[in-house]
Every structure is written in C-alpha cells, then in structure tokens.
Design a protein around this motif. Structure first.
Motif, short mmCIF file in Angstrom:
data_model
loop_
_atom_site.label_atom_id
_atom_site.label_comp_id
_atom_site.label_asym_id
_atom_site.label_seq_id
_atom_site.Cartn_x
_atom_site.Cartn_y
_atom_site.Cartn_z
N LYS A 66 47.58 39.77 38.96
CA LYS A 66 47.00 39.94 37.62
C LYS A 66 45.74 39.11 37.35
O LYS A 66 45.39 38.89 36.21
CB LYS A 66 48.04 39.69 36.52
CG LYS A 66 49.31 40.49 36.65
CD LYS A 66 49.03 41.97 36.53
CE LYS A 66 50.33 42.76 36.60
NZ LYS A 66 50.22 43.95 37.41
N ARG A 67 45.05 38.66 38.41
CA ARG A 67 43.78 37.99 38.21
C ARG A 67 42.69 39.05 38.11
O ARG A 67 42.75 40.06 38.79
CB ARG A 67 43.46 37.05 39.37
CG ARG A 67 44.40 35.87 39.49
CD ARG A 67 44.11 35.02 40.73
NE ARG A 67 44.31 35.82 41.94
CZ ARG A 67 43.47 35.84 42.98
NH1 ARG A 67 42.37 35.10 42.98
NH2 ARG A 67 43.72 36.58 44.03
N MET A 68 41.69 38.83 37.24
CA MET A 68 40.54 39.72 37.19
C MET A 68 39.38 39.01 37.87
O MET A 68 39.05 37.88 37.54
CB MET A 68 40.16 40.10 35.76
CG MET A 68 39.05 41.14 35.75
SD MET A 68 38.86 42.09 34.24
CE MET A 68 38.40 40.87 33.07
N ILE A 69 38.78 39.69 38.85
CA ILE A 69 37.70 39.11 39.64
C ILE A 69 36.60 40.15 39.77
O ILE A 69 36.87 41.33 39.97
CB ILE A 69 38.21 38.68 41.04
CG1 ILE A 69 39.25 37.57 40.87
CG2 ILE A 69 37.07 38.25 41.94
CD1 ILE A 69 39.93 37.13 42.12
N GLY A 70 35.35 39.70 39.66
CA GLY A 70 34.23 40.60 39.84
C GLY A 70 33.63 40.42 41.23
O GLY A 70 33.42 39.29 41.67
#
Length: 159
Positions: A95-99
């Motif tokens: 559930k980490r958001m990474i670009g």
C-alpha cells in the motif's frame, strides 16, 4: 478462423497493462497497480543523502509520494526532462504509493500472459530480476513486462 485479437479477448490469462518507454525499449506494468499518470513537475522536494535515482517527494492530492527516476537506476540512455517525461504513480502490494519517472507513456494494451517469455540477462538493459518476462507483439516488437514490486521494493531504496 479466430485471429490473435479474439484469442486475447477470450483468454483467462488476459490482463491490461500500461505501456511506456525507457530509452529505446518499451515496457509495461499491470494496470491495476497504477494510480495515475502525472506530467513531470518542477516542484519536487529533493532529499539529502539519497541515491541519484531518488528524485525527491511531491504532494499528490494530499499524499506525499517519493519520486524515483528508474531511467537513472537502470542507465537506459540519455536522461532528458521534456514534455514527454512522465511520472507513473503505482500502488505497491504493501500500500505504498511511489512515482516512477519514464521517458514517455504509450497506451493501455490487453496482453495474454500465457505468451510471456523469460528475459535473459542480455535481452534488456534492465537486470532480469526486475522483469517478469516479455511478449512479442503482432508487429514483432518486444514488450518487456516490468515487476514493479521488485523495482520499488523497500530493500532497493535502502542500498
């Protein structure tokens, strides 16, 4: 007679992928992992004492998102920041958001993963441990399926 497109539509192994470019190669990530596509911002907050591929942080709709330039990590060629440079924000299994920064986003394609072939170390500029395999498209181009979980794993960010 059934054509290849019909086979893709009918296969239980068909998934949707976002395709993008890194250098001269085309890659893909499973569409369900992608949250949004962003133009490359000029307001990235840089972080001290990080690897060159860790560009910094942005605020995306109230969430702090780390930005990783995988073009630098994998040395995919000349790094240019222009109107095509794009950030694909992904949601990891934990559930980490990474670009991730890519040269250019192409489109969404339905692919039959039963045709997925293994990538040898010589088949892509990116080490095979970060790849799920490749699919040869009807135009005979190779589309490499990236294992985004391994690319943005916490252990990769601790190196």
């Amino acid at each position: 007679m059934e054509n290849n497109e019909d086979k893709v539509q009918n296969s239980a192994n068909t998934l949707e992928y976002m395709t993008f470019e890194l250098g001269k190669m085309r890659y893909a990530i499973e569409l369900p992992k992608i949250k949004e596509i962003l133009t490359y911002p000029d307001n990235i907050t840089t972080l001290p004492n990080t690897d060159a591929w860790v560009k910094g942080l942005i605020n995306s709709r109230g969430e702090v998102v780390p930005i990783l330039d995988i073009r630098i990590k994998f040395n995919t060629g000349e790094i240019v920041y222009d109107e095509n440079t794009t950030i694909i924000t992904v949601i990891t299994d934990d559930k980490r958001m990474i670009g991730i920064v890519v040269d250019k986003v192409d489109d969404v394609q339905r692919l039959d993963t039963s045709y997925l072939a293994q990538v040898s170390e010589m088949g892509s500029g990116i080490p095979s441990k970060y790849l799920k395999g490749y699919i040869r498209l009807e135009n005979n181009q190779m589309l490499v399926i990236m294992d985004i979980e391994k690319v943005v794993a916490k252990s990769e960010l601790e190196d």
